[in-house]
Scaffold this motif. Structure first.
Motif, PDB file in Angstrom:
ATOM      1  N   MET A   1     -18.240   9.407 -21.970  1.00 56.23           N
ATOM      2  CA  MET A   1     -18.288   8.971 -23.204  1.00 56.23           C
ATOM      3  C   MET A   1     -17.160   7.891 -23.447  1.00 56.23           C
ATOM      4  SD  MET A   1     -17.823  11.472 -26.622  1.00 56.23           S
ATOM      5  CE  MET A   1     -17.445  10.551 -28.399  1.00 56.23           C
ATOM      6  N   ARG A   2     -16.064   7.817 -23.063  1.00 58.21           N
ATOM      7  CA  ARG A   2     -15.360   6.737 -23.086  1.00 58.21           C
ATOM      8  C   ARG A   2     -15.716   5.417 -22.506  1.00 58.21           C
ATOM      9  NH1 ARG A   2      -9.753   7.953 -24.245  1.00 58.21           N
ATOM     10  NH2 ARG A   2      -9.259  10.055 -24.551  1.00 58.21           N
ATOM     11  N   GLU A   3     -16.365   5.578 -21.576  1.00 56.52           N
ATOM     12  CA  GLU A   3     -17.229   4.400 -20.987  1.00 56.52           C
ATOM     13  C   GLU A   3     -18.195   3.756 -21.776  1.00 56.52           C
ATOM     14  OE1 GLU A   3     -16.728   1.526 -18.257  1.00 56.52           O
ATOM     15  OE2 GLU A   3     -15.674   3.494 -18.014  1.00 56.52           O
ATOM     16  N   VAL A   4     -18.926   4.640 -22.640  1.00 49.62           N
ATOM     17  CA  VAL A   4     -19.934   4.227 -23.470  1.00 49.62           C
ATOM     18  C   VAL A   4     -19.196   3.323 -24.573  1.00 49.62           C
ATOM     19  CG1 VAL A   4     -21.533   4.702 -25.067  1.00 49.62           C
ATOM     20  CG2 VAL A   4     -21.862   5.783 -22.807  1.00 49.62           C
ATOM     21  N   LYS A   5     -18.206   3.896 -25.115  1.00 48.17           N
ATOM     22  CA  LYS A   5     -17.546   3.636 -26.152  1.00 48.17           C
ATOM     23  C   LYS A   5     -16.696   2.113 -26.004  1.00 48.17           C
ATOM     24  CE  LYS A   5     -14.837   6.227 -28.741  1.00 48.17           C
ATOM     25  NZ  LYS A   5     -13.767   7.085 -28.940  1.00 48.17           N
ATOM     26  N   ALA A   6     -16.220   2.150 -24.596  1.00 50.79           N
ATOM     27  CA  ALA A   6     -15.554   0.651 -23.956  1.00 50.79           C
ATOM     28  C   ALA A   6     -16.672  -0.259 -23.972  1.00 50.79           C
ATOM     29  CB  ALA A   6     -14.807   0.700 -22.930  1.00 50.79           C
ATOM     30  N   GLU A   7     -17.848   0.118 -23.575  1.00 50.28           N
ATOM     31  CA  GLU A   7     -19.041  -0.965 -23.536  1.00 50.28           C
ATOM     32  C   GLU A   7     -19.371  -1.317 -24.820  1.00 50.28           C
ATOM     33  OE1 GLU A   7     -22.306   0.839 -21.306  1.00 50.28           O
ATOM     34  OE2 GLU A   7     -21.171   0.860 -19.596  1.00 50.28           O
ATOM     35  N   THR A   8     -19.450  -0.430 -25.946  1.00 46.75           N
ATOM     36  CA  THR A   8     -19.759  -0.667 -27.239  1.00 46.75           C
ATOM     37  C   THR A   8     -18.769  -1.764 -27.951  1.00 46.75           C
ATOM     38  OG1 THR A   8     -20.834   1.191 -27.449  1.00 46.75           O
ATOM     39  CG2 THR A   8     -20.233   0.298 -29.531  1.00 46.75           C
ATOM     40  N   LEU A   9     -17.380  -1.515 -27.625  1.00 48.46           N
ATOM     41  CA  LEU A   9     -16.306  -2.482 -28.097  1.00 48.46           C
ATOM     42  C   LEU A   9     -16.347  -3.702 -27.357  1.00 48.46           C
ATOM     43  CD1 LEU A   9     -13.267   0.422 -28.352  1.00 48.46           C
ATOM     44  CD2 LEU A   9     -15.042  -0.437 -30.034  1.00 48.46           C
ATOM     45  N   LEU A  10     -16.425  -3.629 -25.998  1.00 48.74           N
ATOM     46  CA  LEU A  10     -16.956  -5.041 -25.316  1.00 48.74           C
ATOM     47  C   LEU A  10     -18.072  -5.802 -26.098  1.00 48.74           C
ATOM     48  CD1 LEU A  10     -15.932  -4.066 -21.587  1.00 48.74           C
ATOM     49  CD2 LEU A  10     -14.819  -5.816 -23.201  1.00 48.74           C
ATOM     50  N   ALA A  11     -18.888  -5.227 -26.270  1.00 46.51           N
ATOM     51  CA  ALA A  11     -20.166  -5.636 -26.869  1.00 46.51           C
ATOM     52  C   ALA A  11     -19.840  -6.308 -28.232  1.00 46.51           C
ATOM     53  CB  ALA A  11     -21.050  -4.861 -27.196  1.00 46.51           C
ATOM     54  N   ALA A  12     -19.010  -6.268 -28.752  1.00 44.93           N
ATOM     55  CA  ALA A  12     -18.400  -6.571 -30.197  1.00 44.93           C
ATOM     56  C   ALA A  12     -17.648  -7.972 -30.079  1.00 44.93           C
ATOM     57  CB  ALA A  12     -17.301  -5.775 -31.130  1.00 44.93           C
ATOM     58  N   ILE A  13     -17.359  -8.195 -28.780  1.00 47.04           N
ATOM     59  CA  ILE A  13     -16.752  -9.474 -28.493  1.00 47.04           C
ATOM     60  C   ILE A  13     -17.571 -10.257 -27.637  1.00 47.04           C
ATOM     61  CG2 ILE A  13     -14.886 -10.595 -27.044  1.00 47.04           C
ATOM     62  CD1 ILE A  13     -13.067  -7.865 -27.621  1.00 47.04           C
ATOM     63  N   GLN A  14     -18.127  -9.508 -26.388  1.00 46.64           N
ATOM     64  CA  GLN A  14     -18.908 -10.510 -25.619  1.00 46.64           C
ATOM     65  C   GLN A  14     -20.585 -10.782 -25.876  1.00 46.64           C
ATOM     66  OE1 GLN A  14     -18.736  -7.645 -22.475  1.00 46.64           O
ATOM     67  NE2 GLN A  14     -17.259  -9.008 -21.193  1.00 46.64           N
ATOM     68  N   ASP A  15     -20.995 -10.180 -27.046  1.00 47.67           N
ATOM     69  CA  ASP A  15     -22.379 -10.371 -27.468  1.00 47.67           C
ATOM     70  C   ASP A  15     -21.961 -11.105 -28.837  1.00 47.67           C
ATOM     71  OD1 ASP A  15     -23.264  -8.955 -25.427  1.00 47.67           O
ATOM     72  OD2 ASP A  15     -23.626  -7.157 -26.698  1.00 47.67           O
ATOM     73  N   GLY A  16     -21.350 -12.216 -28.609  1.00 51.25           N
ATOM     74  CA  GLY A  16     -20.951 -12.933 -30.180  1.00 51.25           C
ATOM     75  C   GLY A  16     -21.831 -14.079 -30.329  1.00 51.25           C
ATOM     76  N   LYS A  17     -23.010 -14.482 -29.488  1.00 54.62           N
ATOM     77  CA  LYS A  17     -23.530 -15.617 -30.017  1.00 54.62           C
ATOM     78  C   LYS A  17     -24.112 -15.473 -31.478  1.00 54.62           C
ATOM     79  CE  LYS A  17     -25.095 -17.968 -25.935  1.00 54.62           C
ATOM     80  NZ  LYS A  17     -26.272 -18.874 -25.285  1.00 54.62           N
ATOM     81  N   PRO A  18     -24.646 -14.578 -32.082  1.00 55.57           N
ATOM     82  CA  PRO A  18     -25.382 -14.600 -33.412  1.00 55.57           C
ATOM     83  C   PRO A  18     -24.256 -14.588 -34.372  1.00 55.57           C
ATOM     84  CG  PRO A  18     -25.916 -12.429 -32.005  1.00 55.57           C
ATOM     85  CD  PRO A  18     -25.170 -13.264 -31.012  1.00 55.57           C
ATOM     86  N   TRP A  19     -23.056 -14.114 -33.999  1.00 52.79           N
ATOM     87  CA  TRP A  19     -21.984 -14.017 -35.005  1.00 52.79           C
ATOM     88  C   TRP A  19     -21.493 -15.332 -35.114  1.00 52.79           C
ATOM     89  CZ3 TRP A  19     -22.092  -9.795 -37.682  1.00 52.79           C
ATOM     90  CH2 TRP A  19     -22.654  -8.613 -37.312  1.00 52.79           C
ATOM     91  N   LEU A  20     -21.189 -16.072 -34.043  1.00 57.44           N
ATOM     92  CA  LEU A  20     -20.519 -17.470 -33.885  1.00 57.44           C
ATOM     93  C   LEU A  20     -21.646 -18.609 -34.680  1.00 57.44           C
ATOM     94  CD1 LEU A  20     -18.980 -17.439 -30.196  1.00 57.44           C
ATOM     95  CD2 LEU A  20     -17.850 -17.204 -32.648  1.00 57.44           C
ATOM     96  N   ALA A  21     -22.944 -18.421 -34.180  1.00 59.51           N
ATOM     97  CA  ALA A  21     -23.879 -19.222 -35.042  1.00 59.51           C
ATOM     98  C   ALA A  21     -23.673 -19.227 -36.508  1.00 59.51           C
ATOM     99  CB  ALA A  21     -25.153 -18.735 -34.420  1.00 59.51           C
TER     100      ALA A  21
END
Length: 153
Positions: A1-21
């Protein structure tokens, strides 16, 4: 479960293209609210999970995950990936974490950890109010002499 949570938290940073646009004077406020609504509860839960030791462990997991993401990039794209992640942290994540007293320590640890690992790429956090003041009204790329430039702090 912690691994899934870490992936989700990382996505908040790494999947930033739509936010940065949407990091523009007209769209930033709405984008920020949507980002906060989506990710603030997840970061709050993670920050409160295991106390101070948990925050330090979470910081290391996030920084390790970011570094691993850059290593997976093509060599010529790594600097851009790092820059985008840093911009996401500064413009979206840090203000979200600074707003919540339970997450303020996580923001501080993340900034300190980043600076310790990559001193040439260190960043300063800014509040939402300060970021909003950075958008100056312009016309054809020329800053207009009114609005948005007042220094209240």
């Amino acid at each position: 479960m912690r691994e899934v949570k870490a992936e989700t938290l990382l996505a908040a940073i790494q999947d930033g293209k739509p936010w940065l646009a949407r990091f523009t004077r007209k769209e930033y406020d709405k984008a920020y609210e949507e980002y906060r609504d989506q990710y603030a509860p997840l970061f709050r839960e993670a920050a409160l999970a295991d106390g101070e030791e948990g925050i330090e462990a979470l910081t290391e997991v996030l920084l390790d995950g970011l570094a691993e993401g850059w290593r997976r990039q093509k060599p010529w794209n790594r600097s851009l990936a790092m820059l985008n992640d840093k911009q996401m942290i500064v413009c979206f994540l840090s203000p979200v974490l600074m707003e919540d007293p339970a997450c303020a320590r996580l923001e501080e640890k993340l900034r300190e950890g980043w600076g310790a690992r990559w001193p040439k790429e260190a960043y300063q956090a800014a509040s939402l109010k300060k970021i909003r003041k950075g958008f100056r009204p312009t016309f054809l790329g020329i800053a207009l002499p009114f609005g948005g430039n007042e220094d209240e702090e």
